[in-house]
Design a protein around this motif. Structure first.
Motif, mmCIF file in Angstrom:
data_model
loop_
_atom_site.group_PDB
_atom_site.id
_atom_site.type_symbol
_atom_site.label_atom_id
_atom_site.label_comp_id
_atom_site.label_asym_id
_atom_site.label_seq_id
_atom_site.Cartn_x
_atom_site.Cartn_y
_atom_site.Cartn_z
ATOM 1 N N ASN A 10 0.913 -1.094 0.075
ATOM 2 C CA ASN A 10 -0.028 0.172 -0.002
ATOM 3 C C ASN A 10 0.873 1.301 0.116
ATOM 4 O OD1 ASN A 10 -2.737 -1.328 0.501
ATOM 5 N ND2 ASN A 10 -1.464 -2.058 2.411
ATOM 6 N N VAL A 11 0.335 2.391 -0.667
ATOM 7 C CA VAL A 11 0.925 3.612 -0.478
ATOM 8 C C VAL A 11 1.083 3.899 0.870
ATOM 9 C CG1 VAL A 11 0.760 6.095 -0.854
ATOM 10 C CG2 VAL A 11 -0.079 4.473 -2.606
ATOM 11 N N GLY A 12 2.463 4.278 1.261
ATOM 12 C CA GLY A 12 2.814 4.654 2.540
ATOM 13 C C GLY A 12 3.744 3.448 3.410
ATOM 14 N N ASP A 13 3.692 2.305 2.697
ATOM 15 C CA ASP A 13 4.366 1.235 3.233
ATOM 16 C C ASP A 13 5.783 1.525 2.966
ATOM 17 O OD1 ASP A 13 2.153 -0.048 3.796
ATOM 18 O OD2 ASP A 13 2.567 -1.809 2.171
ATOM 19 N N SER A 14 6.834 1.257 3.955
ATOM 20 C CA SER A 14 8.190 1.592 3.992
ATOM 21 C C SER A 14 9.152 0.458 4.909
ATOM 22 C CB SER A 14 8.208 2.850 4.992
ATOM 23 O OG SER A 14 9.540 3.292 5.007
ATOM 24 N N ALA A 15 10.320 0.311 4.201
ATOM 25 C CA ALA A 15 11.242 -0.487 4.727
ATOM 26 C C ALA A 15 12.680 0.095 4.463
ATOM 27 C CB ALA A 15 11.226 -1.806 3.691
ATOM 28 N N SER A 16 13.501 -0.293 5.616
ATOM 29 C CA SER A 16 14.725 0.008 5.623
ATOM 30 C C SER A 16 15.874 -0.842 6.053
ATOM 31 C CB SER A 16 14.743 1.280 6.699
ATOM 32 O OG SER A 16 14.051 2.258 6.731
ATOM 33 N N LEU A 17 17.081 -0.643 5.610
ATOM 34 C CA LEU A 17 18.183 -1.520 5.815
ATOM 35 C C LEU A 17 19.383 -0.465 6.156
ATOM 36 C CD1 LEU A 17 18.460 -4.028 3.019
ATOM 37 C CD2 LEU A 17 17.622 -4.314 5.124
ATOM 38 N N SER A 18 20.054 -0.923 7.002
ATOM 39 C CA SER A 18 21.370 -0.065 7.597
ATOM 40 C C SER A 18 22.635 -0.916 7.439
ATOM 41 C CB SER A 18 21.146 0.371 8.965
ATOM 42 O OG SER A 18 20.072 1.172 9.202
ATOM 43 N N LYS A 19 23.773 0.003 7.387
ATOM 44 C CA LYS A 19 25.067 -0.751 6.977
ATOM 45 C C LYS A 19 25.952 0.178 7.292
ATOM 46 C CE LYS A 19 28.027 -3.237 4.317
ATOM 47 N NZ LYS A 19 29.415 -3.244 5.070
ATOM 48 N N THR A 20 27.069 -0.116 8.135
ATOM 49 C CA THR A 20 28.359 0.613 8.355
ATOM 50 C C THR A 20 29.380 0.499 7.211
ATOM 51 O OG1 THR A 20 27.900 0.520 10.873
ATOM 52 C CG2 THR A 20 30.163 1.207 10.022
ATOM 53 N N VAL A 21 29.551 1.605 6.494
ATOM 54 C CA VAL A 21 30.421 1.609 5.431
ATOM 55 C C VAL A 21 31.904 1.538 5.975
ATOM 56 C CG1 VAL A 21 31.390 2.709 3.467
ATOM 57 C CG2 VAL A 21 28.939 2.906 4.233
ATOM 58 N N THR A 22 32.568 0.127 5.389
ATOM 59 C CA THR A 22 33.868 -0.003 5.755
ATOM 60 C C THR A 22 35.074 0.279 4.867
ATOM 61 O OG1 THR A 22 33.987 -2.222 5.093
ATOM 62 C CG2 THR A 22 33.100 -1.904 7.137
ATOM 63 N N GLU A 23 36.155 0.334 4.915
ATOM 64 C CA GLU A 23 37.262 0.594 4.073
ATOM 65 C C GLU A 23 37.111 -0.619 2.971
ATOM 66 O OE1 GLU A 23 41.946 1.553 3.540
ATOM 67 O OE2 GLU A 23 41.313 0.731 5.263
ATOM 68 N N SER A 24 36.737 -1.717 3.478
ATOM 69 C CA SER A 24 36.761 -2.915 2.707
ATOM 70 C C SER A 24 35.900 -2.806 1.774
ATOM 71 C CB SER A 24 36.640 -4.065 3.452
ATOM 72 O OG SER A 24 36.737 -5.439 2.789
ATOM 73 N N ASP A 25 34.560 -2.059 1.952
ATOM 74 C CA ASP A 25 33.370 -2.139 1.157
ATOM 75 C C ASP A 25 33.946 -0.996 0.169
ATOM 76 O OD1 ASP A 25 31.598 -3.465 2.888
ATOM 77 O OD2 ASP A 25 31.158 -1.604 4.156
ATOM 78 N N ILE A 26 34.632 -0.076 0.358
ATOM 79 C CA ILE A 26 34.900 1.111 -0.692
ATOM 80 C C ILE A 26 35.882 0.428 -1.532
ATOM 81 C CG2 ILE A 26 36.179 3.186 -1.232
ATOM 82 C CD1 ILE A 26 34.963 4.163 1.720
ATOM 83 N N LEU A 27 36.913 -0.253 -1.159
ATOM 84 C CA LEU A 27 37.914 -0.882 -2.106
ATOM 85 C C LEU A 27 37.389 -2.260 -2.848
ATOM 86 C CD1 LEU A 27 40.836 -1.088 0.339
ATOM 87 C CD2 LEU A 27 40.461 0.672 -1.547
ATOM 88 N N SER A 28 36.346 -3.087 -2.370
ATOM 89 C CA SER A 28 35.701 -3.755 -3.101
ATOM 90 C C SER A 28 34.852 -3.313 -4.177
ATOM 91 C CB SER A 28 34.873 -4.828 -2.110
ATOM 92 O OG SER A 28 35.726 -5.565 -1.204
ATOM 93 N N PHE A 29 34.178 -2.180 -3.917
ATOM 94 C CA PHE A 29 33.410 -1.485 -4.757
ATOM 95 C C PHE A 29 34.254 -0.801 -5.769
ATOM 96 C CE2 PHE A 29 30.593 1.936 -6.763
ATOM 97 C CZ PHE A 29 29.533 1.174 -6.891
ATOM 98 N N ALA A 30 35.318 -0.503 -5.591
ATOM 99 C CA ALA A 30 36.255 -0.009 -6.589
ATOM 100 C C ALA A 30 36.686 -0.808 -7.581
ATOM 101 C CB ALA A 30 37.331 0.960 -6.051
ATOM 102 N N GLY A 31 37.229 -2.170 -6.999
ATOM 103 C CA GLY A 31 37.619 -3.325 -7.641
ATOM 104 C C GLY A 31 36.309 -3.737 -8.667
#
Length: 139
Positions: A10-31
């Motif tokens: 329905n309109v108004g339904d919502s969902a969320s996810l959270s993540k702490t960004v690490t150096e490894s995340d950034i380097l993996s994404f770059a690769g």
């Protein structure tokens, strides 16, 4: 991962996810993406930038929106048709970001959902703002 039926969304339904960004995340994404912009991967270069330190790729933060859409709301059997994005603040190593998707429109004839998509940091600052369009197949 539970699949939601289109009829149960329905309109108004919502969902969320959270993540702490690490150096490894950034380097993996770059690769993975081959985006080795030095503001993301070179601390000495980043010190001289307007950010004064390394920052995460904007599309890494946007990827967390995809995670919400593909796993939670609308979840499995959702086809991503489009996304508008505005990057409003940097995400730094150690920031905890929360991606939230909220249904703002339903087009029943084609089973299309429009969702407001926002990523915020641990201080509540919006770092990515936009809208997504999803087609729900399956249930």
């Amino acid at each position: 991962m539970k699949e939601l039926a289109y009829a149960d969304m329905n309109v108004g339904d919502s969902a969320s996810l959270s993540k702490t960004v690490t150096e490894s995340d950034i380097l993996s994404f770059a690769g993975l993406t081959m985006d080795f912009n030095p503001v993301h991967v070179n601390a000495e270069y980043a010190k001289e930038s307007i950010f004064k330190e390394r920052i995460a790729h904007g599309m890494l933060s946007a990827g967390f929106i995809s995670a919400v859409l593909g796993t939670t709301l609308p979840g499995p059997n959702a086809i991503y048709l489009g996304q508008e994005l505005k990057f409003t603040a940097p995400v730094k190593i150690g920031d905890t970001v929360t991606a939230t998707a909220t249904i703002i429109e339903k087009k029943d004839e084609k089973r299309i959902l429009k969702l407001k998509t926002v990523v915020t940091n641990q201080r509540g600052e919006v770092v990515v703002d936009g809208n997504a369009v999803i087609k729900k197949i399956g249930l």
